[in-house]
Design an enzyme around this catalytic site. Structure first.
Site, PDB file in Angstrom:
ATOM      1  CB  CYS A  19       2.208  -4.742   3.493  1.00  0.00           C
ATOM      2  SG  CYS A  19       1.859  -3.674   4.737  1.00  0.00           S
TER       3      CYS A  19
ATOM      4  CB  THR B 209      -1.235  -0.194   1.228  1.00  0.00           C
ATOM      5  OG1 THR B 209      -0.374   0.537   1.925  1.00  0.00           O
ATOM      6  CG2 THR B 209      -1.633  -1.308   1.322  1.00  0.00           C
TER       7      THR B 209
ATOM      8  CB  SER C   1       0.574   3.539   4.827  1.00  0.00           C
ATOM      9  OG  SER C   1       0.130   2.418   4.698  1.00  0.00           O
ATOM     10  CB  CYS C   2       2.574  -1.046   4.957  1.00  0.00           C
ATOM     11  SG  CYS C   2       3.187  -2.328   5.016  1.00  0.00           S
ATOM     12  N   GLY C   3       4.861  -0.426   3.242  1.00  0.00           N
ATOM     13  CA  GLY C   3       6.547  -1.432   1.954  1.00  0.00           C
ATOM     14  C   GLY C   3       7.148  -1.970   2.195  1.00  0.00           C
TER      15      GLY C   3
END
Length: 292
Positions: free
Chosen positions: A117, A111, A113-115
């Site tokens: 995940c 996402t 916001s998260c690299g």
């Protein structure tokens, strides 16, 4: 309107006033599928633009490449079911570079916001860097460091219009000169873009450089700094506990709450000048105020 920004009609509601319909500008978010040698590796949600740098920085952070000559080419191509939407990028590595291990493939898309995940294994996050930073002798003047957030903010052209993007910039730690700035809906993408730029310019490792980010300092951003050989990570917001654990382990200086004339130094405070004798201790946070 470019692919970076999109216009939409919105209704603005203010208590005590009549609703107002007007046109607003939004930051664009689209998926980018990164392939290596035709094989899908990851999909990240990003702001279009500087896609080659994004892919290059992503490969640096995954430990796949570390020098410009290890990345031969990158091109946008069509997906299986669609024409070229410029949302699929295929990277070709040099013949001597091993392809990414299958364990690096994302089980799901990353996402904005998260690299990290969807990692097949959490152990793969602690990628070992080719560049050690513990011996980097950079010392940054605190009065220079406090000016980086304003320089970052003033150079955010898309944020100025949309208010919806993170930014990352590389600064020469000794002269204070901004080397590059990139914006993206994902803070990890913004960092990948500046690291990818540095890779294509043949600048890795980024000795003597400060990575400044508009948000918080996470474990992931600390990891990316390590992979690029960056000795100092400075954030306008808070760091996470795991980011500080990793920074302490690797010898990276992490500065948080870099706002106005103050900051908090969480690790390797010896790299920040204008400290009193009581702030030179390691292993505890250091608060610097009135630096300029």
């Amino acid at each position: 309107m470019s692919r970076i920004m999109a216009r939409r009609r919105v209704t603005r509601i203010t208590l005590g006033s009549a609703p107002a319909v007007r046109e607003d500008v939004l930051a664009v978010e689209e998926p980018l599928e990164i392939r290596v040698g035709g094989r899908p590796l990851a999909i990240t949600m990003r702001t279009p633009g500087h896609d080659v740098e994004l892919a290059a920085g992503f490969l640096v952070s995954e430990g796949v490449v570390a020098r410009a000559d290890e990345l031969v080419s990158a091109r946008h191509c069509a997906s299986v079911t669609e024409e070229n939407t410029y949302n699929v990028l295929d990277v070709t590595l040099a013949s001597h570079v091993p392809p990414p291990d299958a364990s690096l493939e994302r089980a799901f898309y990353t996402t904005s916001s998260c690299g990290v995940c969807g990692k097949a294994s959490i152990d793969a996050v602690r990628t070992r860097s080719r560049f050690g930073v513990e011996r980097d002798d950079l010392v940054v003047d605190a009065d220079r460091l406090v000016g980086f957030p304003d320089a970052l903010r003033s150079a955010q052209a898309v944020f100025e219009k949309t208010g919806g993007l993170h930014a990352a910039a590389l600064f020469d730690g000794r002269s204070g000169r901004m080397l590059v700035l990139r914006e993206d809906v994902g803070r990890h993408n913004a960092v990948d873009k500046v690291v990818g730029w540095a890779l294509t310019q043949g600048l890795l490792p980024l000795t003597g450089v400060v990575l400044t980010v508009s948000g918080r300092a996470s474990f992931e951003l600390t990891q990316k700094a390590s992979m690029a050989g960056i000795p100092v990570l400075a954030a306008v917001s808070a760091p996470s506990s795991l980011a500080i654990e990793l920074a302490t382990e690797l010898g990276i200086t992490v500065v948080g709450f870099l706002r106005g004339e103050s900051m908090v130094v969480y690790s390797r405070a010896d790299r920040i000048s204008e400290q009193s004798a009581s702030t030179a201790a390691t292993g505890s946070a250091t608060v610097l105020a009135g630096a300029s």
